[in-house]
Design a protein around this motif. Structure first.
Motif, PDB file in Angstrom:
ATOM      1  N   GLU A  35       1.023  -1.176   0.011  1.00 32.78           N
ATOM      2  CA  GLU A  35       0.016  -0.170   0.121  1.00 32.78           C
ATOM      3  C   GLU A  35       0.769   1.254   0.364  1.00 32.78           C
ATOM      4  OE1 GLU A  35      -3.191   1.382  -0.049  1.00 32.78           O
ATOM      5  OE2 GLU A  35      -2.401   2.664   0.302  1.00 32.78           O
ATOM      6  N   THR A  44     -11.696   3.743   0.742  1.00 32.48           N
ATOM      7  CA  THR A  44     -12.442   3.038   1.539  1.00 32.48           C
ATOM      8  C   THR A  44     -12.726   3.450   2.957  1.00 32.48           C
ATOM      9  OG1 THR A  44     -11.908   1.499   0.485  1.00 32.48           O
ATOM     10  CG2 THR A  44     -12.292   0.748   2.770  1.00 32.48           C
ATOM     11  N   GLN A  50     -22.327   1.177   3.502  1.00 33.54           N
ATOM     12  CA  GLN A  50     -23.854   0.268   3.882  1.00 33.54           C
ATOM     13  C   GLN A  50     -23.331  -0.993   2.944  1.00 33.54           C
ATOM     14  OE1 GLN A  50     -26.681   3.033   2.367  1.00 33.54           O
ATOM     15  NE2 GLN A  50     -25.203   3.418   1.897  1.00 33.54           N
ATOM     16  N   LEU A 348     -14.749  -0.821  -8.035  1.00 37.57           N
ATOM     17  CA  LEU A 348     -16.062  -1.035  -7.637  1.00 37.57           C
ATOM     18  C   LEU A 348     -16.825   0.553  -6.907  1.00 37.57           C
ATOM     19  CD1 LEU A 348     -13.890  -3.681  -6.937  1.00 37.57           C
ATOM     20  CD2 LEU A 348     -14.838  -3.991  -4.706  1.00 37.57           C
ATOM     21  N   GLY A 353     -19.793  -3.222   0.410  1.00 37.79           N
ATOM     22  CA  GLY A 353     -21.752  -4.605   0.035  1.00 37.79           C
ATOM     23  C   GLY A 353     -20.104  -5.342  -0.217  1.00 37.79           C
TER      24      GLY A 353
HETATM   25  C1  FAD Z   1     -19.327   8.770  -1.307  1.00 41.28           C
HETATM   26  C2  FAD Z   1     -18.556   7.131  -0.831  1.00 41.28           C
HETATM   27  C3  FAD Z   1     -19.556   6.449  -0.618  1.00 41.28           C
HETATM   28  C4  FAD Z   1     -19.735   5.250  -0.412  1.00 41.28           C
HETATM   29  N1  FAD Z   1     -20.284   4.439  -0.029  1.00 41.28           N
HETATM   30  C5  FAD Z   1     -20.278   2.755  -0.270  1.00 41.28           C
HETATM   31  C6  FAD Z   1     -21.710   1.976   0.871  1.00 41.28           C
HETATM   32  O1  FAD Z   1     -22.412   2.566   1.456  1.00 41.28           O
HETATM   33  N2  FAD Z   1     -21.519   0.523   0.454  1.00 41.28           N
HETATM   34  C7  FAD Z   1     -20.707   0.520  -0.460  1.00 41.28           C
HETATM   35  O2  FAD Z   1     -20.400  -0.705  -0.792  1.00 41.28           O
HETATM   36  N3  FAD Z   1     -19.913   0.818  -0.765  1.00 41.28           N
HETATM   37  C8  FAD Z   1     -19.808   2.778  -0.540  1.00 41.28           C
HETATM   38  N4  FAD Z   1     -18.749   3.580  -1.533  1.00 41.28           N
HETATM   39  C9  FAD Z   1     -18.319   2.916  -2.546  1.00 41.28           C
HETATM   40  C10 FAD Z   1     -16.517   1.426  -1.584  1.00 41.28           C
HETATM   41  O3  FAD Z   1     -15.944   2.650  -0.086  1.00 41.28           O
HETATM   42  C11 FAD Z   1     -15.515   1.783  -2.867  1.00 41.28           C
HETATM   43  O4  FAD Z   1     -15.961   1.064  -3.908  1.00 41.28           O
HETATM   44  C12 FAD Z   1     -14.516   0.978  -2.201  1.00 41.28           C
HETATM   45  O5  FAD Z   1     -13.815   1.174  -1.191  1.00 41.28           O
HETATM   46  C13 FAD Z   1     -13.318   0.499  -3.547  1.00 41.28           C
HETATM   47  O6  FAD Z   1     -12.018  -0.122  -2.570  1.00 41.28           O
HETATM   48  P1  FAD Z   1     -10.268  -0.368  -3.232  1.00 41.28           P
HETATM   49  O7  FAD Z   1     -10.517  -1.157  -2.313  1.00 41.28           O
HETATM   50  O8  FAD Z   1     -11.010  -0.922  -4.991  1.00 41.28           O
HETATM   51  O9  FAD Z   1     -10.133   1.179  -3.744  1.00 41.28           O
HETATM   52  P2  FAD Z   1      -9.937   2.439  -2.728  1.00 41.28           P
HETATM   53  O10 FAD Z   1      -9.717   2.176  -1.061  1.00 41.28           O
HETATM   54  O11 FAD Z   1      -9.289   3.226  -3.248  1.00 41.28           O
HETATM   55  O12 FAD Z   1      -8.218   1.340  -2.451  1.00 41.28           O
HETATM   56  C14 FAD Z   1      -7.079   1.216  -3.430  1.00 41.28           C
HETATM   57  C15 FAD Z   1      -5.296   1.717  -2.582  1.00 41.28           C
HETATM   58  O13 FAD Z   1      -4.670   1.003  -4.169  1.00 41.28           O
HETATM   59  C16 FAD Z   1      -3.928   2.282  -2.961  1.00 41.28           C
HETATM   60  N5  FAD Z   1      -2.311   2.950  -3.751  1.00 41.28           N
HETATM   61  C17 FAD Z   1      -3.171   2.944  -5.091  1.00 41.28           C
HETATM   62  N6  FAD Z   1      -2.017   3.377  -5.779  1.00 41.28           N
HETATM   63  C18 FAD Z   1      -1.150   2.508  -5.418  1.00 41.28           C
HETATM   64  C19 FAD Z   1       0.563   1.946  -5.633  1.00 41.28           C
HETATM   65  N7  FAD Z   1       1.098   2.783  -6.868  1.00 41.28           N
HETATM   66  N8  FAD Z   1       1.279   2.039  -4.442  1.00 41.28           N
HETATM   67  C20 FAD Z   1       0.485   1.046  -3.653  1.00 41.28           C
HETATM   68  N9  FAD Z   1      -0.781   1.055  -3.285  1.00 41.28           N
HETATM   69  C21 FAD Z   1      -1.589   1.615  -3.642  1.00 41.28           C
HETATM   70  C22 FAD Z   1      -4.704   3.402  -2.579  1.00 41.28           C
HETATM   71  O14 FAD Z   1      -3.555   4.305  -1.538  1.00 41.28           O
HETATM   72  C23 FAD Z   1      -5.671   2.709  -1.376  1.00 41.28           C
HETATM   73  O15 FAD Z   1      -5.593   2.811  -0.699  1.00 41.28           O
HETATM   74  C24 FAD Z   1     -18.949   4.579  -1.905  1.00 41.28           C
HETATM   75  C25 FAD Z   1     -17.736   5.657  -2.059  1.00 41.28           C
HETATM   76  C26 FAD Z   1     -17.780   6.828  -2.006  1.00 41.28           C
HETATM   77  C27 FAD Z   1     -16.426   7.481  -2.843  1.00 41.28           C
END
Ligand code: FAD
Length: 797
Positions: A35, A44, A50, A348, A353
């Motif tokens: 990370e 996240t 939710q 995602l 969820g």
């Molecule tokens: C306002 C809001 C409300 C939401 N509400 C909901 C909800 O109610 N229910 C639900 O299911 N979803 C919800 N979502 C969506 C949900 O939050 C996301 O789908 C989810 O958090 C995405 O997770 P992820 O791990 O794909 O991405 P991220 O959480 O963005 O994680 C990606 C990670 O990769 C790391 N990274 C990137 N590039 C590099 C690199 N080069 N080297 C190392 N690390 C790197 C980043 O630092 C980050 O930590 C919501 C989103 C928002 C914006």
């Protein structure tokens, strides 16, 4: 010393944390999560988090059920308990009868996955959620398992368990580059040294395309700015004596859940905007976009009208952050197209969820090559060359604006169209063509009776029913012409081409020049992977034809299996050629009038293939039929498509040639018991379970044979006749016996030639013989159905 791991997962949000945890569960403990900052510092940490159970298909419902079960178990872990509001319940509202019928279908579909949704009326909605006004409300779908979770605690808990199992979690170390070695393993570059990995996983959230660029790929993922508000405490909530259920509102485009004694209200405003399209500030971490309440004010008013109590309290916090989208709203979870040993879990939009389930399925794919469910609906290879970030951004806006408005059957939304066309698209449009979209291609569905005809989308038979009936009649009694755009076609050559294909397919491979055969490919678990029409052309060229959407999927599967010593070359002709189909008793006369040669039954037999000229267009003609009528597939280079079309129309004029579309084909193929890839042909079932017994030859060697031999069939694909003309049974509908789910519908439609409401369904093996009777839950009505012969129409092909 260089660090090494079998799998390196890049990104520590829910996607990465779930993946690494599940890898350890699948036995891969030699893995690293890396990370760039702190865990959850992308999207996240600020998620509304939710957790719902609703999905549009059984795979989505199943993976979400996995999330819910896992989160519950984690929340109850005495060593590291986390905050999870499990099973507060939730309501998806509806103000039209069509939406209510859709919910009834989704309830029928989810029952097959052991999930009990309930369709409730407006009064019951208000009883379960005391803040709701019922003006203009018809009711909703109750999801008993809805809840919300602390996203940071969830990720920490998953990472902790992964660490305990032997995995390594590295924080504050951005990945800066990726190099793939000749043996397909990877070097993961960071400023603090390289890590060697057999397999890499892109879990980079909104930065997934930065990581994609490091391996030379672009993922069809775009981000939207997404906002929610947190209210001050609401008296009615304090007094309710229970937690408020979640609300999802397709009428005014918002959602809500309880937060402390107030509400969290999130918005899918029409005036939405994309985020990060021109690059992302490297310092945007643990960060939010500036508050922008003006943008959502109208949507907020909709929420206040439905829950007036919101208007009586203040807003204490606004959260505005990036959320990722793909072209169809589902994420990209699986192998990265065209790459070896590279996977992604990106795009995602409901990652909290779904993330538990996506990581579970991805870990299975990495560990075993396949997951327990068919994962096509999340497979990154379901999009092909057209799937640019530019198109994704447009579709993301459209999807965001329709967040809670599910697609009706046959509904193809307008944005990003036309994307892929052939020289005939405009010609057919001028003739009144109504088009659907298949893998980006515009495909003729039917010809409209008048320019202003609009199909009224519904889960019942629609106002297009009679049009389709008419097209089927024209094919059955005379001759019809249609274009099958985007059909996938590879040319396979080389001295070992036939032996290679023989190994890849489970039945007898047609090797004779001038002949065509239908073949099935299995995965290493002995389940159905792909279907191919194999045609043997002069000069040792083999054409491998498969479903339009399978281009990247099949190419990856085939190329991965070519042995180092094998002389096999594969090139895709998918974007260079298109098929014209003529079908019906007069098809031969039309062909003979347009192309020189002996097209008599003896001169050009069933399953023959020949190169010819149709008019002046060079063409490869196959005598095959998906409709059951006498039919010819005429494969033509796109540059000559118009010429071939004109020649067939000119010849057809004397025979009453009519256009027909894919909806007529769908009706006719069901009457013949023919299958569709990813409707009936799924990685969850063996060819025996799929009633493909004649296409299996156990006396030869093929991929998946050992697993197939060891597998005990549990279900069987059958054709059902449903005793009702109210609605077709849609894919996913439950087949019931004595109150128990005993099967699932894969497709259904009206058989216009036989006058029957037909469905194909996988049912328990013991119940699969002709005459067995069931009920099929079609939009909430238990319709009597019985097993009939797989082929209920005797065509004259
Ligand atoms: C306002 C809001 C409300 C939401 N509400 C909901 C909800 O109610 N229910 C639900 O299911 N979803 C919800 N979502 C969506 C949900 O939050 C996301 O789908 C989810 O958090 C995405 O997770 P992820 O791990 O794909 O991405 P991220 O959480 O963005 O994680 C990606 C990670 O990769 C790391 N990274 C990137 N590039 C590099 C690199 N080069 N080297 C190392 N690390 C790197 C980043 O630092 C980050 O930590 C919501 C989103 C928002 C914006």
């Amino acid at each position: 010393m260089t660090e090494r791991a079998k799998v390196v997962v890049i990104g520590g949000g829910i996607a990465g944390c779930s993946t690494i945890y599940h890898l350890t569960q699948e036995g891969i403990t030699d893995c690293i999560l890396i990370e760039r900052d702190e865990l959850t510092s992308g999207t996240t940490w600020h998620s509304a988090a939710q957790v719902t159970n609703f999905g549009m298909n059984q795979t989505m419902v199943g993976l979400k059920s996995h999330s819910i079960a896992l989160y519950k178990e984690l929340s109850e872990d005495p060593e590291y308990p986390i905050n999870y509001h499990h099973a507060d319940g939730g309501i998806r509202l509806a103000n039209t009868e069509e939406q209510m019928e859709g919910y009834r279908h989704f309830a029928s579909m989810a029952r097959g996955m052991g999930v009990e949704f309930e369709v409730i009326d407006a009064a019951e909605c208000a009883r379960r959620h005391p803040l709701l006004e019922t003006d203009g409300l018809l009711g909703g779908l109750w999801d008993p398992m809805d809840g919300d979770i602390d996203p940071a605690q969830l990720c920490q808990a998953l990472a902790r368990r992964a660490r305990n199992a032997g995995a390594k979690v590295i924080r504050h170390r951005p990945v800066t580059g990726l190099t793939q070695r000749k043996d397909d393993s990877w070097i993961v570059h960071t400023e603090k040294g390289d890590i060697e990995a057999e397999i890499v996983v892109n879990a980079g959230g909104y930065r997934c395309n930065e990581i994609g660029a490091m391996m030379g790929v672009s993922h069809p993922v775009a981000s939207m700015e997404h906002q929610y508000f947190l209210t001050e405490p609401i008296k009615a909530i304090e007094e309710a004596g229970h937690r408020m259920p979640l609300i999802r509102c397709p009428i005014s485009d918002y959602y809500s859940r309880q937060e402390k004694n107030g509400l969290l209200i999130g918005f899918y405003e029409q005036g939405c905007k994309t985020w990060g399209m021109d690059g992302i500030d490297p310092n945007f971490t643990n960060a939010l976009s500036p508050d922008d309440p003006e943008r959502v004010i109208e949507t907020f008013e909709g929420a206040m009208a439905r829950m007036p109590a919101i208007g009586e309290v203040g807003i204490h916090t606004i959260v505005n952050g990036p959320i990722t989208y793909t072209i169809d709203g589902a994420p990209l979870v699986g192998p990265i197209p065209g790459k070896r040993n590279a996977f992604c879990i990106t795009g995602l939009r409901a990652g909290l969820g779904e993330g538990g389930g996506h990581g579970w399925l991805l870990a299975q794919m990495i560990a075993h090559g396949e997951a327990c469910y068919d994962t096509w609906c999340i497979d990154p290879r379901r999009f092909t060359g057209h799937a640019t970030v530019e198109l994704t951004a447009l579709k993301a806006i459209e999807d965001y604006q329709n967040e809670f408005r599910f697609h009706f059957p046959h509904e193809h939304r307008p944005v990003g169209r036309p994307m892929k066309t052939t020289p005939l698209t405009a010609v057919l449009e001028a003739e009144g063509g109504h088009f659907g979209v298949v893998n980006g291609w515009e495909r003729l569905e039917y010809v409209k009776p008048s320019a202003d005809f609009e199909e009224e989308h519904s889960f019942r038979f629609t106002n297009a029913h009679d049009i389709i009936a008419d097209e089927v009649r024209a094919v059955q009694s005379g001759v019809g012409l249609t274009e099958v755009s985007g059909f996938n076609r590879f040319e396979i050559t080389g001295a070992d081409a036939h032996d290679f294909l023989d190994r890849m397919t489970c039945g007898r491979l047609q090797r004779t020049e001038g002949r065509v055969g239908l073949s099935y490919l299995l995965n290493h678990q002995g389940m159905v992977k792909a279907e191919a029409t194999v045609a043997n052309l002069p000069g040792g060229r083999i054409w491998y034809g498969s479903a339009a959407a399978s281009e990247y999927h099949d190419m990856d599967w085939l190329t991965q299996h070519i042995g180092v010593d094998e002389d096999v070359q594969i090139r895709s002709l998918t974007n260079d050629m298109t098929i014209l189909v003529i079908a019906g008793p007069k098809a031969r006369d039309v062909l003979a009038g347009a192309a020189r040669g002996d097209w008599s039954n003896e001169g050009f037999k069933w399953l023959a293939v020949r190169e010819a000229f149709v008019g002046i267009a060079p063409a490869t003609v196959m005598r095959v039929s998906f409709s059951g009528e006498l039919a010819y597939e005429i494969h033509v280079p796109n540059q000559s498509l118009r010429a071939a079309y004109d020649a067939l129309r000119a010849s057809g004029a004397a025979h009453g040639l009519r256009l027909f579309g894919s909806r007529a084909v769908e009706s006719m193929r069901l009457e013949m018991g023919f299958m569709h890839w990813k409707a009936e042909l799924l990685t969850e079932f063996t060819p025996y379970e799929t009633s493909l017994d004649p296409f299996v030859k156990m006396e030869k060697d093929f991929v998946g044979k050992a697993a197939l031999a060891a597998h005990e069939p549990k279900v069987k694909l059958v054709t059902l006749e449903i005793d009702s003309d109210m609605a077709p049974a849609h894919g996913g509908a439950s087949v019931m016996l004595g109150g128990r789910v005993v099967g699932t519908v894969s497709s259904g439609d009206w058989g216009h030639r036989t006058g029957k409401n037909i469905a194909m369904a996988f049912v328990e093996k013991a119940l699969a013989s002709e005459g067995h009777a069931f009920d099929v839950d079609v939009i909430g009505q238990m319709l009597p159905a019985k097993v009939i012969s797989g082929r209920i129409y005797e065509g004259a092909r």
